[in-house]
Design a protein around this motif. Structure first.
Motif, PDB file in Angstrom:
ATOM      1  N   LYS A  10       0.876  -1.176  -0.012  1.00  0.00           N
ATOM      2  CA  LYS A  10       0.027  -0.076  -0.149  1.00  0.00           C
ATOM      3  C   LYS A  10       0.981   1.192  -0.125  1.00  0.00           C
ATOM      4  CE  LYS A  10      -3.629  -2.199   2.805  1.00  0.00           C
ATOM      5  NZ  LYS A  10      -4.453  -2.204   3.844  1.00  0.00           N
ATOM      6  N   VAL A  11       0.942   2.044  -0.864  1.00  0.00           N
ATOM      7  CA  VAL A  11       1.576   3.342  -1.173  1.00  0.00           C
ATOM      8  C   VAL A  11       0.602   4.376  -1.277  1.00  0.00           C
ATOM      9  CG1 VAL A  11       3.826   2.071  -1.967  1.00  0.00           C
ATOM     10  CG2 VAL A  11       2.111   2.770  -3.575  1.00  0.00           C
ATOM     11  N   HIS A  12       1.236   5.702  -1.454  1.00  0.00           N
ATOM     12  CA  HIS A  12       0.600   6.879  -1.656  1.00  0.00           C
ATOM     13  C   HIS A  12       0.962   7.101  -3.200  1.00  0.00           C
ATOM     14  CE1 HIS A  12      -0.594   7.658   2.205  1.00  0.00           C
ATOM     15  NE2 HIS A  12       0.505   7.526   2.842  1.00  0.00           N
ATOM     16  N   PRO A  13       0.179   7.997  -3.772  1.00  0.00           N
ATOM     17  CA  PRO A  13       0.221   8.600  -5.114  1.00  0.00           C
ATOM     18  C   PRO A  13       1.447   9.340  -5.218  1.00  0.00           C
ATOM     19  CG  PRO A  13      -1.714   9.274  -4.485  1.00  0.00           C
ATOM     20  CD  PRO A  13      -1.229   8.702  -3.150  1.00  0.00           C
ATOM     21  N   ASP A  90      -0.265   5.912  -9.323  1.00  0.00           N
ATOM     22  CA  ASP A  90      -1.650   6.504  -9.233  1.00  0.00           C
ATOM     23  C   ASP A  90      -2.580   5.662  -8.654  1.00  0.00           C
ATOM     24  OD1 ASP A  90      -3.157   9.062 -10.702  1.00  0.00           O
ATOM     25  OD2 ASP A  90      -4.088   6.977 -11.089  1.00  0.00           O
ATOM     26  N   PRO A  91      -3.767   6.253  -8.195  1.00  0.00           N
ATOM     27  CA  PRO A  91      -4.639   5.428  -7.630  1.00  0.00           C
ATOM     28  C   PRO A  91      -5.130   4.328  -8.641  1.00  0.00           C
ATOM     29  CG  PRO A  91      -5.178   7.397  -6.759  1.00  0.00           C
ATOM     30  CD  PRO A  91      -3.896   7.650  -7.729  1.00  0.00           C
ATOM     31  N   ASP A  92      -5.296   4.675  -9.908  1.00  0.00           N
ATOM     32  CA  ASP A  92      -5.668   3.904 -10.969  1.00  0.00           C
ATOM     33  C   ASP A  92      -4.832   2.658 -11.290  1.00  0.00           C
ATOM     34  OD1 ASP A  92      -7.069   6.509 -13.247  1.00  0.00           O
ATOM     35  OD2 ASP A  92      -7.834   5.543 -11.484  1.00  0.00           O
ATOM     36  N   ASP A  93      -3.597   2.745 -10.636  1.00  0.00           N
ATOM     37  CA  ASP A  93      -2.732   1.492 -10.606  1.00  0.00           C
ATOM     38  C   ASP A  93      -3.204   0.571  -9.537  1.00  0.00           C
ATOM     39  OD1 ASP A  93      -0.182   4.094 -11.216  1.00  0.00           O
ATOM     40  OD2 ASP A  93      -0.943   2.540 -12.737  1.00  0.00           O
ATOM     41  N   THR A  94      -4.082   0.859  -8.835  1.00  0.00           N
ATOM     42  CA  THR A  94      -4.309  -0.132  -7.893  1.00  0.00           C
ATOM     43  C   THR A  94      -4.928  -1.394  -8.535  1.00  0.00           C
ATOM     44  OG1 THR A  94      -4.991   1.327  -6.178  1.00  0.00           O
ATOM     45  CG2 THR A  94      -6.152  -0.683  -6.068  1.00  0.00           C
ATOM     46  N   ALA A  95      -4.456  -2.594  -8.047  1.00  0.00           N
ATOM     47  CA  ALA A  95      -4.760  -3.734  -8.921  1.00  0.00           C
ATOM     48  C   ALA A  95      -3.989  -4.973  -8.488  1.00  0.00           C
ATOM     49  CB  ALA A  95      -4.643  -3.719 -10.352  1.00  0.00           C
ATOM     50  N   VAL A  96      -4.388  -6.137  -8.721  1.00  0.00           N
ATOM     51  CA  VAL A  96      -3.459  -7.340  -8.603  1.00  0.00           C
ATOM     52  C   VAL A  96      -2.508  -7.474  -9.721  1.00  0.00           C
ATOM     53  CG1 VAL A  96      -3.427  -9.815  -7.942  1.00  0.00           C
ATOM     54  CG2 VAL A  96      -5.391  -8.545  -6.936  1.00  0.00           C
ATOM     55  N   TYR A  97      -1.270  -7.740  -9.420  1.00  0.00           N
ATOM     56  CA  TYR A  97      -0.455  -7.512 -10.576  1.00  0.00           C
ATOM     57  C   TYR A  97       0.188  -9.344 -10.554  1.00  0.00           C
ATOM     58  CZ  TYR A  97      -0.096  -2.720 -11.113  1.00  0.00           C
ATOM     59  OH  TYR A  97      -0.473  -1.510 -11.287  1.00  0.00           O
ATOM     60  N   PHE A  98       0.170  -9.699 -11.866  1.00  0.00           N
ATOM     61  CA  PHE A  98       0.458 -11.023 -12.146  1.00  0.00           C
ATOM     62  C   PHE A  98       1.624 -10.978 -13.103  1.00  0.00           C
ATOM     63  CE2 PHE A  98      -3.305 -13.005 -10.640  1.00  0.00           C
ATOM     64  CZ  PHE A  98      -4.237 -12.027 -10.559  1.00  0.00           C
ATOM     65  N   CYS A  99       2.613 -12.210 -13.041  1.00  0.00           N
ATOM     66  CA  CYS A  99       3.464 -12.488 -13.961  1.00  0.00           C
ATOM     67  C   CYS A  99       2.993 -13.810 -14.664  1.00  0.00           C
ATOM     68  CB  CYS A  99       4.783 -12.371 -13.637  1.00  0.00           C
ATOM     69  SG  CYS A  99       5.229 -13.767 -12.470  1.00  0.00           S
ATOM     70  N   ALA A 100       3.587 -14.025 -15.867  1.00  0.00           N
ATOM     71  CA  ALA A 100       3.118 -15.183 -16.652  1.00  0.00           C
ATOM     72  C   ALA A 100       4.395 -15.442 -17.565  1.00  0.00           C
ATOM     73  CB  ALA A 100       1.711 -14.916 -17.257  1.00  0.00           C
ATOM     74  N   THR A 101       4.460 -16.649 -18.032  1.00  0.00           N
ATOM     75  CA  THR A 101       5.372 -17.199 -18.931  1.00  0.00           C
ATOM     76  C   THR A 101       5.036 -17.819 -20.045  1.00  0.00           C
ATOM     77  OG1 THR A 101       7.396 -18.239 -19.136  1.00  0.00           O
ATOM     78  CG2 THR A 101       5.954 -19.444 -17.547  1.00  0.00           C
ATOM     79  N   VAL A 123      -1.415  -4.426  -5.342  1.00  0.00           N
ATOM     80  CA  VAL A 123      -0.798  -3.209  -5.089  1.00  0.00           C
ATOM     81  C   VAL A 123      -1.826  -2.148  -4.975  1.00  0.00           C
ATOM     82  CG1 VAL A 123       0.351  -1.208  -6.194  1.00  0.00           C
ATOM     83  CG2 VAL A 123       1.179  -3.372  -6.692  1.00  0.00           C
ATOM     84  N   ILE A 124      -1.862  -1.577  -3.983  1.00  0.00           N
ATOM     85  CA  ILE A 124      -2.965  -0.453  -3.442  1.00  0.00           C
ATOM     86  C   ILE A 124      -2.411   1.023  -3.416  1.00  0.00           C
ATOM     87  CG2 ILE A 124      -4.603   0.414  -1.891  1.00  0.00           C
ATOM     88  CD1 ILE A 124      -5.032  -2.435  -1.072  1.00  0.00           C
ATOM     89  N   VAL A 125      -2.982   1.795  -4.000  1.00  0.00           N
ATOM     90  CA  VAL A 125      -2.412   3.432  -4.158  1.00  0.00           C
ATOM     91  C   VAL A 125      -3.574   4.224  -3.671  1.00  0.00           C
ATOM     92  CG1 VAL A 125      -1.362   5.182  -5.533  1.00  0.00           C
ATOM     93  CG2 VAL A 125      -0.837   2.686  -6.343  1.00  0.00           C
ATOM     94  N   PHE A 126      -3.309   4.643  -2.501  1.00  0.00           N
ATOM     95  CA  PHE A 126      -4.385   5.647  -2.063  1.00  0.00           C
ATOM     96  C   PHE A 126      -4.017   6.868  -1.276  1.00  0.00           C
ATOM     97  CE2 PHE A 126      -3.459   5.123   2.603  1.00  0.00           C
ATOM     98  CZ  PHE A 126      -2.414   4.186   2.391  1.00  0.00           C
ATOM     99  N   SER A 127      -4.944   7.933  -1.555  1.00  0.00           N
ATOM    100  CA  SER A 127      -4.536   9.122  -0.893  1.00  0.00           C
ATOM    101  C   SER A 127      -4.494   9.421   0.573  1.00  0.00           C
ATOM    102  CB  SER A 127      -5.358  10.132  -1.755  1.00  0.00           C
ATOM    103  OG  SER A 127      -5.227  10.223  -2.971  1.00  0.00           O
TER     104      SER A 127
END
Length: 127
Positions: A10-13, A90-101, A123-127
């Motif tokens: 969890k991070v700030h913008p 940015d808050p719009d980057d808040t998501a579950v991030y996956f890698c794939a091969t 990843v959670i981006v919050f103000s």
């Protein structure tokens, strides 16, 4: 074959995060790794989005305009790990991030282009 993502939080913008995708059971030098993300459940209907991919030869493909200039992908062969460096979050980057091969070493933008997936890191981006 196993992939394990880490580094979410969890991070700030405006902050940065570096996500890792550690591979086991195969060499990343012989495969392609793509990074994807999927927005939270409140945005159902938004599909898993392709971000960046690094192929067998080390060439990078980018697929999403919104992360260009902010996200970069790299590979550490000694650690058998691929990284996603994310800057200016940015808050719009808040998501579950996956890698794939893709075991043939080829990049693609579609989910079906990849053979194995990690469980994801949030990843959670919050103000």
């Amino acid at each position: 074959v196993r992939l394990a993502e880490s580094g979410g939080g969890k991070v700030h913008p405006g902050s940065s995060l570096s996500l890792s995708c550690a591979a086991s059971g195969f060499s990343l030098d012989e495969a392609a790794i793509g990074w994807f993300r999927q927005a939270p459940e409140k945005e159902l209907g938004k599909e898993r989005e392709s971000l960046l991919c690094i192929n067998k030869g080390g060439n990078v493909q980018d697929y999403t305009e919104s992360v260009k200039g902010r996200f970069t992908i790299s590979r550490d062969s000694a650690r058998n790990t691929v990284y996603l460096q994310m800057n200016s979050l940015d808050p719009d980057d808040t998501a579950v991030y996956f890698c794939a091969t893709n075991m043939a070493g080829l990049c693609g933008s579609g989910l079906l282009d990849y053979d194995f997936w990690g469980p994801g890191t949030t990843v959670i981006v919050f103000s």
